[in-house]
Write a protein that holds these residues in place. Structure first.
Motif, mmCIF file in Angstrom:
data_model
loop_
_atom_site.group_PDB
_atom_site.id
_atom_site.type_symbol
_atom_site.label_atom_id
_atom_site.label_comp_id
_atom_site.label_asym_id
_atom_site.label_seq_id
_atom_site.Cartn_x
_atom_site.Cartn_y
_atom_site.Cartn_z
ATOM 1 N N SER A 190 -58.376 75.449 -12.679
ATOM 2 C CA SER A 190 -59.200 74.695 -13.619
ATOM 3 C C SER A 190 -60.665 74.914 -13.268
ATOM 4 N N LYS A 191 -61.497 74.865 -14.276
ATOM 5 C CA LYS A 191 -62.932 75.010 -14.072
ATOM 6 C C LYS A 191 -63.648 73.921 -14.856
ATOM 7 N N GLN A 192 -64.783 73.509 -14.328
ATOM 8 C CA GLN A 192 -65.491 72.389 -14.941
ATOM 9 C C GLN A 192 -66.992 72.541 -14.749
ATOM 10 N N ALA A 193 -67.737 72.341 -15.815
ATOM 11 C CA ALA A 193 -69.192 72.209 -15.761
ATOM 12 C C ALA A 193 -69.502 70.741 -16.026
ATOM 13 N N TYR A 194 -70.373 70.150 -15.230
ATOM 14 C CA TYR A 194 -70.572 68.709 -15.349
ATOM 15 C C TYR A 194 -72.016 68.301 -15.075
ATOM 16 N N LEU A 195 -72.340 67.099 -15.534
ATOM 17 C CA LEU A 195 -73.590 66.418 -15.220
ATOM 18 C C LEU A 195 -73.239 65.118 -14.517
ATOM 19 N N GLY A 196 -74.085 64.689 -13.604
ATOM 20 C CA GLY A 196 -73.805 63.466 -12.855
ATOM 21 C C GLY A 196 -75.067 62.663 -12.575
ATOM 22 N N VAL A 197 -74.872 61.361 -12.395
ATOM 23 C CA VAL A 197 -75.954 60.472 -11.980
ATOM 24 C C VAL A 197 -75.473 59.701 -10.760
ATOM 25 N N ASN A 198 -76.328 59.583 -9.749
ATOM 26 C CA ASN A 198 -75.976 58.920 -8.496
ATOM 27 C C ASN A 198 -76.948 57.797 -8.192
ATOM 28 N N TYR A 199 -76.420 56.711 -7.674
ATOM 29 C CA TYR A 199 -77.259 55.604 -7.209
ATOM 30 C C TYR A 199 -77.136 55.522 -5.701
ATOM 31 N N HIS A 200 -78.263 55.530 -4.995
ATOM 32 C CA HIS A 200 -78.295 55.532 -3.538
ATOM 33 C C HIS A 200 -78.600 54.128 -3.032
ATOM 34 N N PHE A 201 -77.879 53.721 -1.985
ATOM 35 C CA PHE A 201 -78.093 52.365 -1.453
ATOM 36 C C PHE A 201 -77.835 52.331 0.047
#
Length: 201
Positions: A190-201
């Motif tokens: 399987s292959k995937q192109a993605y966008l992500g958002v991260n919250y740091h704490f």
């Protein structure tokens, strides 16, 4: 299996190394497009000749995920849960769920921008939910690689774009109702192109 064990050991050692450094916790969401390549058994090729319609079931299909882990200036490790489901026409439908452990190394290209690349290993669940067929599922291993770019956009937030390639051994039976088993399918990759958002704490 040997490759899987080697990758798991390497990932574990990397996790302990990262854990010894000062690290920030983070959690995030991802959204992307996945394509799953399906292999058919020789029996299924005979009973369902011609084009491999299972190969077109999860193709550029929307995939969402949630993740959490730790990050330093040099690397990060994290766990991800992903879910993708799609159908082909009105008859075939597949769902894949992944539980993945990943480790990435960073390459800074600016004060707030980093390239990343790393390896992943985990479990995947393939479910055959096709209409007119008995439902079946299987859990298998997966291993793969990922790469992308991570952009810090605030003191507590980062965005990323990435690409992931995974190999797996999960497979299910294909049993037509009233007929019985007509073959089986296996996830090749399987292959995937993605966008992500991260919250740091």
């Amino acid at each position: 299996m040997n490759k899987l064990h080697t990758l798991a050991i390497a990932t574990t050692l990397s996790v302990f190394t990262l854990g010894a450094q000062a690290a920030d916790n983070f959690a995030g969401l991802t959204w992307g497009k996945s394509t799953v390549n399906i292999d058919r058994s020789s029996t299924l090729k005979q009973t369902m000749p011609g084009k491999n319609r299972f190969d077109d079931t999860i193709k550029n299909s929307g995939t969402w995920g949630v993740r959490a882990g730790q990050m330093t200036d040099e690397a990060r490790y994290y766990a991800t849960y992903e879910n993708v489901s799609d159908d082909y026409g009105s008859s075939l439908k597949l769902r894949q769920q992944n539980l993945i452990g990943s480790y990435d190394m960073f390459l800074p290209i600016g004060d707030t921008t980093r390239l990343f690349g790393g390896a992943s290993a985990g479990l995947t669940k393939l479910e055959n939910e096709s209409s007119g067929y008995s439902r079946d599922s299987d859990i298998g291993y997966l291993v793969g690689l990922q790469a992308g770019v991570l952009q810090q956009v605030g003191s507590n937030t980062s965005l990323e774009a990435g690409y992931r390639y995974l190999r797996s051994n999960a497979g299910t039976e294909v049993s037509e109702r009233g007929v019985g088993k007509v073959g089986s399918i296996d996830v090749h990759s399987s292959k995937q192109a993605y966008l992500g958002v991260n919250y740091h704490f």
